[in-house]
Design a protein around this motif. Structure first.
Motif, short mmCIF file in Angstrom:
data_model
loop_
_atom_site.label_atom_id
_atom_site.label_comp_id
_atom_site.label_asym_id
_atom_site.label_seq_id
_atom_site.Cartn_x
_atom_site.Cartn_y
_atom_site.Cartn_z
N GLY A 4 1.78 4.96 -9.45
CA GLY A 4 3.12 5.29 -8.98
C GLY A 4 3.49 6.75 -9.13
N ALA A 5 2.53 7.61 -9.43
CA ALA A 5 2.81 9.04 -9.59
C ALA A 5 3.05 9.69 -8.23
N SER A 6 3.83 10.75 -8.22
CA SER A 6 4.01 11.54 -7.00
C SER A 6 2.83 12.50 -6.85
N GLU A 7 2.75 13.15 -5.69
CA GLU A 7 1.69 14.13 -5.48
C GLU A 7 1.80 15.28 -6.48
N PHE A 8 3.03 15.63 -6.88
CA PHE A 8 3.21 16.70 -7.85
C PHE A 8 2.62 16.31 -9.21
N VAL A 9 2.92 15.10 -9.66
CA VAL A 9 2.36 14.63 -10.94
C VAL A 9 0.85 14.51 -10.85
N GLY A 10 0.36 14.03 -9.70
CA GLY A 10 -1.08 13.97 -9.51
C GLY A 10 -1.72 15.35 -9.57
N SER A 11 -1.01 16.35 -9.06
CA SER A 11 -1.52 17.72 -9.12
C SER A 11 -1.55 18.24 -10.56
N LEU A 12 -0.54 17.84 -11.36
CA LEU A 12 -0.54 18.21 -12.77
C LEU A 12 -1.72 17.56 -13.50
N LEU A 13 -2.06 16.35 -13.11
CA LEU A 13 -3.23 15.69 -13.70
C LEU A 13 -4.50 16.47 -13.39
N ILE A 14 -4.61 16.95 -12.16
CA ILE A 14 -5.76 17.77 -11.77
C ILE A 14 -5.78 19.06 -12.58
N ALA A 15 -4.62 19.71 -12.71
CA ALA A 15 -4.54 21.00 -13.40
C ALA A 15 -4.77 20.89 -14.90
N SER A 16 -4.49 19.72 -15.48
CA SER A 16 -4.59 19.57 -16.93
C SER A 16 -6.00 19.82 -17.43
N TYR A 17 -7.00 19.51 -16.62
CA TYR A 17 -8.39 19.73 -17.02
C TYR A 17 -8.65 21.23 -17.24
N SER A 18 -8.29 22.03 -16.23
CA SER A 18 -8.54 23.48 -16.32
C SER A 18 -7.72 24.11 -17.43
N ALA A 19 -6.49 23.62 -17.64
CA ALA A 19 -5.67 24.17 -18.71
C ALA A 19 -6.32 23.97 -20.07
N MET A 20 -6.79 22.75 -20.34
CA MET A 20 -7.44 22.47 -21.61
C MET A 20 -8.78 23.17 -21.73
N GLN A 21 -9.48 23.29 -20.61
CA GLN A 21 -10.76 24.01 -20.63
C GLN A 21 -10.55 25.47 -21.00
N PHE A 22 -9.52 26.08 -20.43
CA PHE A 22 -9.22 27.48 -20.72
C PHE A 22 -8.88 27.67 -22.20
N LEU A 23 -8.12 26.73 -22.76
CA LEU A 23 -7.72 26.84 -24.17
C LEU A 23 -8.88 26.55 -25.11
N ALA A 24 -9.75 25.59 -24.73
CA ALA A 24 -10.80 25.15 -25.65
C ALA A 24 -12.04 26.01 -25.61
N ALA A 25 -12.33 26.63 -24.47
CA ALA A 25 -13.58 27.38 -24.33
C ALA A 25 -13.76 28.46 -25.39
N PRO A 26 -12.75 29.31 -25.67
CA PRO A 26 -12.95 30.32 -26.72
C PRO A 26 -13.18 29.71 -28.08
N PHE A 27 -12.44 28.63 -28.40
CA PHE A 27 -12.60 27.98 -29.70
C PHE A 27 -14.01 27.42 -29.86
N LEU A 28 -14.50 26.70 -28.81
CA LEU A 28 -15.85 26.14 -28.89
C LEU A 28 -16.90 27.25 -28.94
N GLY A 29 -16.65 28.33 -28.20
CA GLY A 29 -17.59 29.45 -28.23
C GLY A 29 -17.68 30.08 -29.60
N ARG A 30 -16.51 30.28 -30.24
CA ARG A 30 -16.51 30.87 -31.59
C ARG A 30 -17.11 29.90 -32.60
N LEU A 31 -16.81 28.61 -32.43
CA LEU A 31 -17.38 27.62 -33.33
C LEU A 31 -18.91 27.61 -33.24
N SER A 32 -19.42 27.81 -32.03
CA SER A 32 -20.88 27.83 -31.87
C SER A 32 -21.49 29.08 -32.50
N ASP A 33 -20.69 30.15 -32.63
CA ASP A 33 -21.18 31.36 -33.31
C ASP A 33 -21.45 31.10 -34.78
#
Length: 434
Positions: free
Chosen positions: A39-68
């Motif tokens: 029952g989501a609108s196209e806007f909410v569906g778009s937020l679902l799509i965007a949530s992946y990239s948002a979390m990836q952007f936030l997590a990538a530096p942390f995982l990279g530093r953790l791997s160091d």
């Protein structure tokens, strides 16, 4: 570089990233319609799509530093384990909230790309690093080509019928859940492969213990790049290309669902065709065209093509009367509607223009950086792309639902115009063109 067989290790990392992206790509044609089913609108569906990239952007530096500090291998294994959990939860989601949580967890685990890049930097000498990172980019491309095709396969009625007969009744089977479970199984196989054959590239004595606060953030790196002569215009151009194209990616399935009644399987075929065109252009045409015209001109031409074709996507059905009556395209099989032929007429040059612009901009960014900063240069484009894919779908979804179905595509086409202007400001004497 402590790995005994760097070539084998590079091949293993290539396989891990490819299979990881394969699991991600399976769900590309599924996610928007999955959100609508709750029952989501196209806007909410778009937020679902965007949530992946948002979390990836936030997590990538942390995982990279953790791997160091903890090593590349354990971080890659943990992130793959998290992806298995995320895609399983995605298939079992009984509400939109759980769908978002699963998608965000998958995005955070997808931040392992920074670790994969660091792994390649560990096992390759500086003069070969750009090639190794380019190979990683190829794994990305292949994952996006074959992933949607597999997603369409698992969402097809034939496979769903077999799954309903074979799987226990407690397993929910639908065009949305089965691709999710397939992504989980593929990622689990990837985890097993990595556990068995992936060596550690950074032994304890070489691990970096520099405090986190002493490192530059990705946002700071982007700010520094924007003030660098030549490089700033290229990074902004890459951001705008990714931002505009994310509008197409996030709204295309909503559009085809509304205009053509297409579900996950049909959209998977369209996206696979799109990916094949991009792969053919990148693999077969970019090289000869670059030798003849240079990356700078190809980037401008690619952006100019997308100005027209991005804006034309939502109006493809209206172009149908201009398409010749092709009847049956093959001796056997169904007649292809003129509106679909018109859509292919639009998306083929669109995919071509996108391939030309992306490859050319990446190459120009690489040439604007010193030999020792190639990895950082690729990281900048990835950071810019992640930010664009975070905000682009959200804005596109707001335009789609708040203004008109055609508005995000037209806006995306218009965003290509500043790219041409920006590239005209680049000091070409700093770039060694063919």
């Amino acid at each position: 570089m402590t790995v005994e067989n760097p070539r084998r290790a590079l091949a293993v990392v290539f396989g891990i990233v490819f299979i990881d992206l394969l699991g991600f790509g399976i769900l590309i044609p599924v996610i928007p319609l999955y959100a609508l089913s709750f029952g989501a609108s196209e806007f909410v569906g778009s937020l679902l799509i965007a949530s992946y990239s948002a979390m990836q952007f936030l997590a990538a530096p942390f995982l990279g530093r953790l791997s160091d500090t903890r090593g590349r291998r354990p971080v890659l294994l943990v992130s793959l384990t998290g992806s298995v959990v995320a895609w399983t939860l995605f298939g079992l989601a009984g509400s939109l909230v759980v769908l978002f949580l699963a998608r965000m967890l998958a995005g955070a685990m997808g931040g392992n790309i920074a670790t994969a890049q660091a792994y390649i930097a560990d096992i390759t000498p500086p003069e070969d690093r750009a090639k190794g990172l380019g190979l990683l980019g190829a794994a990305f491309g292949l994952g996006f080509v074959f992933g949607p095709a597999l997603g369409g396969f698992f969402a097809s009625e034939t496979v769903l019928s077999v799954a309903r007969d074979v799987l226990p009744a407690v397993v929910p089977v639908s065009e949305f859940t089965l691709p999710s479970f397939a992504a989980a199984v593929i990622t689990a196989a990837n985890l097993l492969l990595a556990f068995v054959v992936l060596p550690e590239s950074r032994p304890p004595e070489e691990r970096d213990d520099v405090p986190v606060q002493e490192r530059e953030s990705r946002l700071q790196q982007l700010r520094d790049a924007l003030t660098t002569e030549g490089l700033g215009a290229l990074v902004v151009s890459f951001f705008l290309v990714s931002f505009a194209f994310s509008a197409l990616e996030s709204q295309f399935i909503f559009l085809t669902n509304d205009q053509y009644g297409y579900g996950a399987t049909e959209n998977a075929l369209l996206l696979t065709y799109f990916g094949v065109v991009i792969a053919v252009v990148q693999g077969g045409l970019v090289g000869p065209l670059t030798e003849r015209f240079g990356e700078y001109r190809l980037a401008i031409v690619g952006a100019a093509i997308q100005v027209v074709t991005l804006a034309a996507v939502p109006f493809a059905p209206r172009l149908a009367p201009l398409v010749p009556n092709v009847g049956r395209l093959l001796p056997v099989g169904p007649t292809v509607p003129a509106a679909i032929v018109a859509l292919f007429v639009v998306v083929t040059p669109l995919a071509t223009g996108n391939a030309l612009t992306n490859v050319s901009l990446n190459t120009l960014v690489s040439r604007a950086a010193s030999a020792d900063d190639q990895g950082g240069a690729f990281g900048l484009t990835q950071s810019a792309g992640s930010l664009a894919r975070t905000f682009g779908p959200a804005l596109a979804g707001a335009l789609y639902t708040g203004i008109a179905f055609w508005s995000p595509f037209v806006a995306g086409g218009l965003l290509m115009i500043p790219i041409v202007v920006l590239l005209s400001t680049v000091d070409r004497s700093t770039l060694t063109e063919g």
